[in-house]
Design an enzyme around this catalytic site. Structure first.
Site, PDB file in Angstrom:
ATOM      1  CE1 TYR A   1      -3.169   2.936   0.514  1.00  0.00           C
ATOM      2  CE2 TYR A   1      -3.742   2.040   2.660  1.00  0.00           C
ATOM      3  CZ  TYR A   1      -3.938   2.973   1.655  1.00  0.00           C
ATOM      4  OH  TYR A   1      -4.919   3.929   1.802  1.00  0.00           O
ATOM      5  CB  CYS A   2       1.012   4.313   0.114  1.00  0.00           C
ATOM      6  SG  CYS A   2       1.561   6.029  -0.046  1.00  0.00           S
ATOM      7  CB  ILE A   3       5.977   4.527   0.488  1.00  0.00           C
ATOM      8  CG1 ILE A   3       5.705   4.425   1.984  1.00  0.00           C
ATOM      9  CG2 ILE A   3       5.717   5.927  -0.016  1.00  0.00           C
ATOM     10  CD1 ILE A   3       6.622   5.316   2.797  1.00  0.00           C
TER      11      ILE A   3
ATOM     12  CG  MET B   1      -3.964  -1.746  -2.804  1.00  0.00           C
ATOM     13  SD  MET B   1      -4.971  -2.042  -1.347  1.00  0.00           S
ATOM     14  CE  MET B   1      -5.631  -3.669  -1.739  1.00  0.00           C
TER      15      MET B   1
END
Length: 614
Positions: free
Chosen positions: A351-353, A379
């Site tokens: 998710y993200c980074i 994501m």
């Protein structure tokens, strides 16, 4: 008469001794700007009124709790003004147009009020849809408030358009100036003053001044704490009414706790799922309350779910590297998961980074021939940092230098710094609305789970975070195969051959949806991209049964725009699409594995200890 210094009579600074009519326009304009800057500085020094305003602004207590960089705002205003000197005709025309618009708006407001007084139907225009600042009926019905509102909106739009007109500016610099100008116009809204906020004045009258006294108390408390209160922090706590999905911490090292969740179905898919949240936030955004918990939903679909809960670093962890995040995070976690479940492979989601870290790790594993991961989900995650959304204004070279200096001084980056940056991207909703609520209306901050999570950030270890910022936001090194080496391997995202599922969010201001789509072009495996509605958080935390919308496209597209043009809209949550895709790659169902194993016995109940660290 004495001659001007440095040249013949009639010669000036622009040409350094050259007649002005032979000076190139760009050089002449630069000289005008320099002269204007000198004149502006002298004017500020001489003018007692401007100095008084500056002193009053510096004395404003909100400066201590509102995270606006007023120095950068002042620089942006000064830059726009000085550049306007180089195009006087255009500037004068724009000013005349603004003046006419202001007079027209004022006349319309009073004429509309007169029509109301005589019983005629009002014809005036309402404020822009969705602008909650002027939702009170007085902003439309009262001619004084309406004139004030319209003047503010017209002047704000005029100022922002002056910067947009500078087409010769570097796009990144223009975007940076625009962001600081936007911060300025948001801070100047008339609803932020008690005297010009009809709702706050009405509340003060109704309470006999008690709301004003409560507002002062709230301000003093925030000044003491050194921050603006955005949420009732007593209303929530992980393990009490957040992060409630049953599970156990089955592994702990100096950087992560690994949580395994209890099954809620008689049989589960053979291939477990590992979730890597971003290390700049607490993991429980994926396990909020039962009604919107992604973890609970996945468990209910028959998946064996493991989640990494990152340690909240302190100064003693400043030398933690990005390779440590790989080794102690997904690599060690996947070893533990395979030992507990007996599975040879693990599905993984970043998710993200967390997804950026995952992409680099998958490239390393591909080079080593390590196929421990069966599929990967990304994501709202960036790999190509050529487009980074609104965060670009904070993460240019000067911003990175400032962040690195703070990390050098402390050994980590304070979570408040990152939180302030993201809050400024939506300042009207996340900052100024709270100023009105807390200080003008005298109300307590709201009890809202997402805001609580947003304020419960984590620090970032200096070495790892500095490496990350330099190699992504500044240099975009993931786009050049072989430019980065990690764990002895050159990073090349094209080596990633496993199946990929990627999600972007339509209104994401941190990871633009078309930037999240790029992973489908960078990896070598089969990739599916899904576009969710809403933003960076609400687009992801969107369980079935809500108002979600998502788009899919089964065909391969050459660009994000082409993908979107041919995409099919679906009502509902994209979670159902993802779990169907994931189930196909998770093997047959069988009896659930136990919680932990002999080698990895349960240590704590979920949500564990690391998530509680402040």
């Amino acid at each position: 008469m004495p001659r001007p210094a440095g040249g013949e009579a009639g010669q000036g600074a622009p040409g350094q001794g050259t007649p002005w009519w032979t000076v190139p326009p760009s050089e002449f304009g630069d000289a005008i700007l320099a002269a204007g800057a000198k004149q502006a500085t002298a004017m500020l020094t001489r003018d007692p009124m401007l100095k008084a305003i500056d002193r009053a602004w510096n004395a404003n207590p909100l400066r201590e709790v509102v995270p606006v960089d007023w120095a950068e705002v002042a620089r942006a205003l000064r830059t726009v003004w000085l550049r306007s000197l180089s195009r006087p005709a255009t500037t004068l025309a724009a000013a005349a147009s603004l003046n006419a618009s202001l007079w027209g708006a004022a006349m319309e407001a009073w004429q509309d009020a007169a029509r109301r007084w005589t019983g005629e139907a009002a014809t005036g225009s309402a404020p822009a849809a969705g602008d909650k600042r002027f939702a009170a009926p007085e902003w439309q019905a009262n001619p004084v408030y309406r004139s004030l509102r319209d003047a503010y909106l017209l002047a704000s739009d005029w100022l922002l358009r002056q910067n947009e007109a500078d087409t010769d500016l570097d796009p990144a610099e223009r975007e940076r100036l625009q962001s600081h100008l936007r911060q300025f116009v948001d801070a100047m809204s008339p609803n932020l003053l008690l005297a010009s906020n009809p709702v706050a004045l009405k509340r003060a009258v109704e309470t006999g001044g008690a709301s004003v006294a409560e507002g002062v108390r709230n301000l003093l408390a925030d000044l003491k704490a050194g921050r603006l209160s955005m949420v009732d922090e007593t209303a929530f706590a992980p393990g009490r009414n957040l992060a409630l999905t049953p599970g156990k911490v089955v592994h702990r090292n100096r950087l992560i706790e690994l949580i395994q969740y209890e099954p809620s179905t008689p049989n589960v898919h053979a291939t477990p799922l590992l979730i890597l949240p971003p290390w700049i936030n607490k993991y429980y955004i994926l396990d909020m309350q039962p009604k919107n918990s992604m973890v609970r939903y996945l468990v209910a679909q028959g998946f064996t779910v493991f989640v990494v809960s990152w340690k909240n670093p302190d100064a003693s962890m400043e030398d933690t590297t990005i390779e440590d995040y790989m080794d102690l995070g997904p690599l060690e976690a996947s070893d533990v998961i395979r030992d507990i479940t007996g599975a040879k492979q693990v599905n993984v989601m970043g998710y993200c980074i967390g997804g950026t870290l995952l992409a680099m790790l998958l490239s390393v594993l591909a080079a080593k021939g390590d196929n421990r991961f069966a599929s990967a989900t990304f994501m709202v995650s960036l790999q190509d940092f050529s487009r980074v959304g609104d965060t670009a204004v904070f993460l240019g070279e000067p911003g990175i230098d400032f962040v690195e200096q703070q990390m050098m001084d402390r050994g980590y980056l304070d979570s408040r710094e990152m939180s302030n940056m993201f809050n400024l991207l939506r300042s009207n909703d996340l900052i100024w609305a709270n100023v009105v609520n807390n200080y003008l209306l005298g109300e307590k901050p709201p009890a809202f789970d997402l805001l609580y999570w947003n304020s419960d950030g984590t620090r970032m270890a200096r070495t790892a975070h500095s490496w990350y910022l330099r190699n992504t936001y500044v240099e975009n090194n993931l786009m050049v195969p072989g430019r980065i080496q990690l764990k002895g391997e050159a990073i090349d995202l094209g080596r990633i051959a496993l199946d990929v599922y990627a999600v972007g969010a339509e209104k994401d201001h941190i990871v633009p949806w078309d930037a999240a789509w790029r992973i489908t072009q960078l990896v070598g495996g089969k990739a599916r991209y899904v576009l969710a509605s809403s933003g960076h958080i609400a687009g992801i935390i969107n369980p079935p049964g809500g108002k979600g919308i998502y788009w899919t496209n089964e065909d391969k597209a050459e660009s994000a725009e082409a993908w979107r043009a041919a995409a099919t809209r679906h009502d509902g949550s994209w979670w159902t699409d993802w779990t169907a895709w994931l189930a196909e790659r998770s093997g047959p169902r069988r009896k659930p594995p136990g919680l932990g194993s002999t080698a990895h016995p349960p240590l704590e109940d979920a949500p564990g200890l690391y998530v509680l660290e402040k």
